[in-house]
Write a protein that holds these residues in place. Structure first.
Motif, PDB file in Angstrom:
ATOM      1  N   UNK A 127      -5.297   3.305   1.301  1.00 33.47           N
ATOM      2  CA  UNK A 127      -4.543   4.088   0.393  1.00 33.47           C
ATOM      3  C   UNK A 127      -3.930   5.650   0.254  1.00 33.47           C
ATOM      4  N   UNK A 128      -5.469   6.098   1.493  1.00 28.93           N
ATOM      5  CA  UNK A 128      -4.744   7.367   1.641  1.00 28.93           C
ATOM      6  C   UNK A 128      -4.278   7.317   3.309  1.00 28.93           C
ATOM      7  N   UNK A 129      -4.426   6.745   4.138  1.00 26.68           N
ATOM      8  CA  UNK A 129      -3.609   6.864   5.241  1.00 26.68           C
ATOM      9  C   UNK A 129      -2.162   5.812   4.571  1.00 26.68           C
ATOM     10  N   UNK A 130      -1.374   5.043   4.002  1.00 25.97           N
ATOM     11  CA  UNK A 130      -0.341   5.316   3.095  1.00 25.97           C
ATOM     12  C   UNK A 130       0.213   5.805   2.673  1.00 25.97           C
ATOM     13  N   UNK A 131      -0.665   7.531   1.822  1.00 32.16           N
ATOM     14  CA  UNK A 131      -0.348   7.695   1.517  1.00 32.16           C
ATOM     15  C   UNK A 131       0.180   9.471   2.763  1.00 32.16           C
ATOM     16  N   UNK A 132      -0.469   9.682   3.381  1.00 30.84           N
ATOM     17  CA  UNK A 132       0.061  10.118   3.989  1.00 30.84           C
ATOM     18  C   UNK A 132       0.834  10.449   4.914  1.00 30.84           C
ATOM     19  N   UNK A 133       1.120   8.550   5.331  1.00 35.00           N
ATOM     20  CA  UNK A 133       2.493   8.520   5.923  1.00 35.00           C
ATOM     21  C   UNK A 133       3.668   8.804   5.135  1.00 35.00           C
ATOM     22  N   UNK A 134       3.231   8.277   3.900  1.00 38.46           N
ATOM     23  CA  UNK A 134       4.672   8.252   3.159  1.00 38.46           C
ATOM     24  C   UNK A 134       5.236   9.826   2.641  1.00 38.46           C
TER      25      UNK A 134
ATOM     26  N   UNK B 233       0.833  -1.128  -0.104  1.00 37.44           N
ATOM     27  CA  UNK B 233      -0.351  -0.272  -0.023  1.00 37.44           C
ATOM     28  C   UNK B 233       1.162   1.269  -0.120  1.00 37.44           C
ATOM     29  N   UNK B 234       2.184   1.444   0.825  1.00 39.04           N
ATOM     30  CA  UNK B 234       2.912   2.255   1.048  1.00 39.04           C
ATOM     31  C   UNK B 234       3.205   2.306  -0.437  1.00 39.04           C
TER      32      UNK B 234
END
Length: 682
Positions: free
Chosen positions: A487-494, A418-419
């Motif tokens: 995917x949205x959470x992964x976008x925030x993380x990366x 996902x990231x």
């Protein structure tokens, strides 16, 4: 923010309370199955399950207030949800018939009927929106020392309580007018019968394109205008007993969706697959099969709808008309079934034993007929007008793009799939420099960008998106299916790990799709977005992620985005050049406004304010202009380490929302005044 964007925020937040309905549907559906399968008409387990489901349905107005306050809060904090509930309690108790009778000095039997319905989803939505706005504006406010306990998020419930007193006072005079208008609208639609249901269904599909169908659904599915179709249907026997559920009528705003979602759209998918070019059918077939199955089994239709919504808008209008026709037919024939999530196979099975489900099985032959209608109409329209549905792009069609250079300091080792995918989506929307806000709603990414023209739609679709919707210059939506929230959470993380550069449309490095083969482009580096300012470490020590700070105000990023340091040095310096706008009387923290306008808080240790200044020495005065690296505080680190709960020290940019991103520059040990720790990307 434009009105459209604001309405979309409300529509997105509505999905938070609506997401509780599947729980009610499952509890009550299983309860009805047990009740009708048991020889005992008063089965205890069935009663337990149905009563549990009714507990959710009976409190939907409160759930709207809680869910919308939470969903519209900028940091998705539980304090916002609590604030919404407090506001709802204040308004509904002040506007209860007994309170209105006392305040307005009128006999209780003369209190307008509207106040008996004050626990209305409309009131829940109103309170939720107001609570979220207060939370977003005042959750970071710091009061004087004597009142510091009530600072930040603790202040918001107090403010909302007083605000809701004012709102309740206004509602005492205008709520009867608003309520009567809503009821009149609901009665007008209900008098239209099956025709009104069909009109609603048509607009339900049309509004999907801009994500406002949730707001329309609230009017027909809940008690906003007195229709309350879903809760009344799920209520089953209780709804029949109290007169809110009518056999053959309740559920008519839901039933006709089953033939479309379970059968019609899969028929459209078959037509799209068969109309694809022979060399593309294998690829298109796999996509259509997955989307059709999701539509049939769960009722999630957006991945399939967005595959033709923009490339062939005429098909989407046809789809909306056919949906309206299906709902009209089911309502006219009193073929009724209902759902708690969407009109898929799971909900049809769960609702089949509901006392309000009448001739529900007739929706299956209706669905088979709609499968044929969708297939024939879509196939004819695609071929007749040569519509460029998936797989019908011109042979040798070229998608052009440039490569991407990601920040080498961003840690990619051990990243999840996902990231990895999230990085590519960020690159497709113009990189972190262009991305200003990330959110998601079931099947779509809802993104705010600096310039929508920088979004590479072609790349987003190659990554698996069903469609990219440009709402305006600053708002886009990318439909990617049920993994959107992950995917949205992964976008925030990366995005916190370092800047990600854009992949932009270009005139070189083409990807040629021909004979089912893809020719990979040459990847070329583009310049990194320059930082507006770069902070140096205010103290020597070890980097600690902000999420690990043992203080909820900092770890939740309610105060702002940034980083923390576990100090090993005793001198605290200015992370940027600017003005010391505040040094706390206890000398444990200071606020600096940089020459670029960044507002920085350096807070040494956790709960060190309780030490009343012991262990800290001030080296400059409030109002002083300082240079980057100039000493500001001196600490007795041995004393502080023994007496403070923790010496982990947050460094945050309190106005981080004003910037595109805050990028981490260091990951381990840092030296005060020398090591770069954060870059502010304008």
């Amino acid at each position: 923010m434009s009105l459209l964007n604001y309405l979309q925020r409300i529509g997105r937040a509505l999905m938070v309370p609506v997401a509780t309905l599947p729980a009610a549907a499952i509890l009550m559906g299983v309860g009805y199955w047990i009740e009708q399968s048991s020889s005992n008409s008063h089965n205890a387990l069935a009663a337990l399950l149905t009563t549990s489901g009714l507990a959710i349905l009976d409190n939907m107005p409160a759930l709207f207030a809680i869910g919308i306050a939470y969903g519209m809060s900028k940091d998705k904090d539980g304090a916002a949800a609590l604030t919404g509930f407090i506001g709802f309690l204040v308004v509904t108790n002040l506007c209860a018939p007994s309170a209105v009778s006392l305040i307005q000095h009128i006999p209780i039997d003369q209190v307008p009927l509207a106040f008996q319905k004050i626990k209305n989803p409309f009131i829940g939505i109103l309170v939720g929106v107001c609570s979220a706005e207060v939370y977003n504006r005042y959750s970071h406010v710091e009061l004087p020392k004597a009142l510091s306990f009530f600072s930040g998020r603790r202040l918001v419930p107090i403010l909302v309580s007083f605000l809701m007193i004012a709102v309740a006072f206004i509602l005492m005079y205008i709520w009867p007018l608003v309520f009567n208008a809503l009821v009149d609208f609901g009665i007008h639609i209900q008098k239209m019968g099956a025709v009104g249901a069909g009109i609603y269904a048509f607009f339900n599909r049309i509004l999907i394109a801009v994500g406002l169908h949730h707001a329309l659904n609230a009017v027909f599915w809940f008690d906003v205008a007195g229709i309350n179709d879903i809760p009344n249907f799920l209520g089953g026997a209780k709804s029949i007993a109290d007169g809110t559920g009518i056999v053959g009528v309740t559920g008519r705003y839901q039933a006709g969706f089953f033939p479309v979602m379970m059968f019609g759209l899969p028929g459209a998918a078959l037509a799209i697959w068969q109309c694809a070019r022979p060399e593309n059918r294998a690829k298109v077939g796999s996509i259509m099969l997955a989307a059709a199955f999701a539509s049939f089994f769960t009722g999630i239709t957006e991945p399939l709808e967005f595959s033709f919504m923009f490339v062939a808008p005429v098909l989407f209008v046809i789809h909306a008309v056919l949906t309206g026709l299906s709902v009209f037919i089911a309502a006219s024939m009193h073929w009724i079934s209902g759902f708690g999530f969407s009109a898929g196979l799971v909900d049809m099975i769960l609702s089949s034993r509901n006392p309000l489900a009448t001739h529900w099985y007739m929706l299956i032959p209706q669905g088979l007929a709609f499968f044929v209608i969708y297939y024939v109409v879509f196939r004819f329209t695609i071929l007749k007008f040569d519509l460029k549905t998936p797989g019908r792009e011109p042979e040798g069609d070229i998608i052009e793009m440039e490569g991407v250079e990601e920040n080498v300091s961003a840690s990619q080792a051990g990243e999840s799939s996902n990231e990895s995918l999230a990085r590519r989506y960020i690159a497709a929307v113009g990189g972190t420099a262009n991305l200003t806000h990330i959110d998601a709603c079931i099947t779509r990414l809802r993104l705010s960008v600096a310039d929508a023209d920088k979004v590479n739609d072609a790349l987003a679709k190659k990554l698996g998106a069903s469609g990219v919707l440009h709402l305006n210059k600053q708002s886009i939506q990318i439909v990617i299916g049920t993994q959107a929230e992950a995917i949205a959470e992964a976008m925030k993380s990366v995005s916190k790990k370092g800047p990600i550069s854009a992949v932009l449309p270009a005139l070189s490095s083409p990807i040629s799709i021909k004979n089912n083969e893809t020719v990979a482009p040459q990847l070329t580096a583009i310049h990194k977005t320059p930082a507006l300012a770069t902070l140096v470490a205010p103290v020597s020590g070890e980097i600690v992620p902000l999420e690990q700070v043992p203080d909820a105000a900092f770890s939740s990023k309610a105060v702002g985005d940034g980083i923390a340091i576990n100090p090993t040095g005793d001198t605290v310096v200015a992370p940027l050049s600017g003005t010391i706008v505040k040094i706390f009387a206890t000398n444990h923290a200071f606020c600096l406004e940089s020459t670029q306008g960044a507002e920085i808080i350096v807070h040494m240790g956790i709960d060190t304010v309780a030490l009343e200044g012991r262990g800290f020495e001030r080296l400059v005065e409030e109002g002083a202009d300082v240079e980057q690296g100039q000493p500001i505080l001196k600490m007795d680190l041995d004393y502080l380490s023994r007496h403070a709960p923790s010496m982990i020290s947050p460094i945050v940019i309190s106005n981080s929302d004003d910037y595109t991103s805050i990028v981490l520059q260091a990951e381990k040990n840092v030296v005060a005044g020398q090591s770069e720790i954060l870059a502010i990307i304008k």
